[in-house]
Scaffold this active site. Structure first.
Site, PDB file in Angstrom:
ATOM      1  N   HIS A  86     -35.810 -53.459 -49.883  1.00 31.89           N
ATOM      2  CA  HIS A  86     -36.498 -54.653 -49.384  1.00 31.89           C
ATOM      3  C   HIS A  86     -37.310 -55.352 -50.472  1.00 31.89           C
ATOM      4  CE1 HIS A  86     -40.090 -51.912 -48.532  1.00 31.89           C
ATOM      5  NE2 HIS A  86     -40.652 -52.924 -49.134  1.00 31.89           N
ATOM      6  N   ASP A 117     -32.905 -48.395 -47.174  1.00 31.54           N
ATOM      7  CA  ASP A 117     -33.908 -49.142 -47.942  1.00 31.54           C
ATOM      8  C   ASP A 117     -34.074 -48.596 -49.357  1.00 31.54           C
ATOM      9  OD1 ASP A 117     -35.729 -51.083 -48.471  1.00 31.54           O
ATOM     10  OD2 ASP A 117     -37.325 -50.297 -47.190  1.00 31.54           O
ATOM     11  N   SER A 193     -44.729 -50.579 -52.547  1.00 36.49           N
ATOM     12  CA  SER A 193     -43.377 -50.268 -52.079  1.00 36.49           C
ATOM     13  C   SER A 193     -42.445 -49.976 -53.254  1.00 36.49           C
ATOM     14  CB  SER A 193     -42.809 -51.442 -51.276  1.00 36.49           C
ATOM     15  OG  SER A 193     -43.400 -51.530 -50.012  1.00 36.49           O
TER      16      SER A 193
END
Length: 239
Positions: A86, A117, A193
């Site tokens: 992402h 992901d 992230s």
């Protein structure tokens, strides 16, 4: 009355001197972690209000490009970089902020798995020594110390520390299903992230992915076993 004797162990616990020293881990692995900036010239839809967010983007105004930020880390002897899918999805340019380099370096996606992901990048950068190795989920224990290195809000090489709060958390975030997430109270923020969650042995036990926006101390990481399995599949198709 005779005063009770205080053991050396209780003295250490009360003064905090018995806590782990994370300095050596940070010094050893900080060069293997890098900030990521992703420029997207196409407009993106607003994410709305969600209690769990795996990422955030600046929204384009007046035709300006959107910017996504994240973290990546070198996990392979050939210099491959691991991050969240992402973070780099729909990006026109992926730029790495590498430790010790003044200018960002452009990277390319060599493989991805949207379902889990996970994305693997490659860039023309020296392979740091040592790299970060992915450990095994079975060795992760609830209550053990972990640290996160990443670029929250674009602040590179930020270190946060906490414990493993829980294991095997299945969550749905947006249109993605995340099985077996590791929950941690190490501070995870926008830009973390794709960064590593590291145990005291220097092993990556998870990849930081999501954070609760409605509370503090609740972050989530994709477990090491899923990372290993899916990365092996991706690299089979990389020449």
């Amino acid at each position: 009355m005779k005063k009770p004797q205080t053991s050396a162990r209780s003295k250490r616990a009360s003064t905090g001197t018995g806590l782990p020293n994370f300095v050596a881990l940070v010094q050893r692995y900080k060069k293997a972690v890098m900030g990521i900036e992703v420029v997207q010239t196409m407009p993106v839809r607003g994410l709305g209000s969600r209690p769990l967010l795996p990422w955030d983007r600046s929204q384009p105004r007046s035709g300006r490009p959107a910017m996504n930020i994240g973290t990546g880390f070198v996990f392979h002897p050939k210099g491959y970089i691991l991050t969240n899918e992402h973070v780099v999805s729909d990006g026109d340019r992926i730029m790495l902020r590498v430790f010790g380099k003044k200018d960002p370096v452009e990277a390319q996606v060599v493989g991805r798995n949207r379902t889990h992901d996970i994305a693997v990048l490659r860039a023309d950068i020296p392979v740091p020594s040592p790299i970060l190795r992915i450990g095994q989920s079975k060795d992760v224990r609830v209550g053990e110390w972990v640290l996160a290195i990443g670029s929250p809000l674009g602040l590179d090489n930020t270190v946060t520390v906490g414990i493993v709060s829980a294991k095997n958390r299945p969550l749905q975030i947006g249109d993605r299903d995340y099985p077996n997430l590791i929950q941690t109270d190490a501070a995870i923020n926008r830009g973390n992230s794709g960064g590593p969650l590291i145990n005291l042995r220097g092993e990556v036990v998870g990849m930081n992915t999501a954070v609760s926006q409605s509370s503090q101390g609740i972050g989530f990481a994709i477990s090491a076993d899923i990372l290993k399995k899916e990365v092996d599949q991706i690299l089979k198709h990389v020449t």
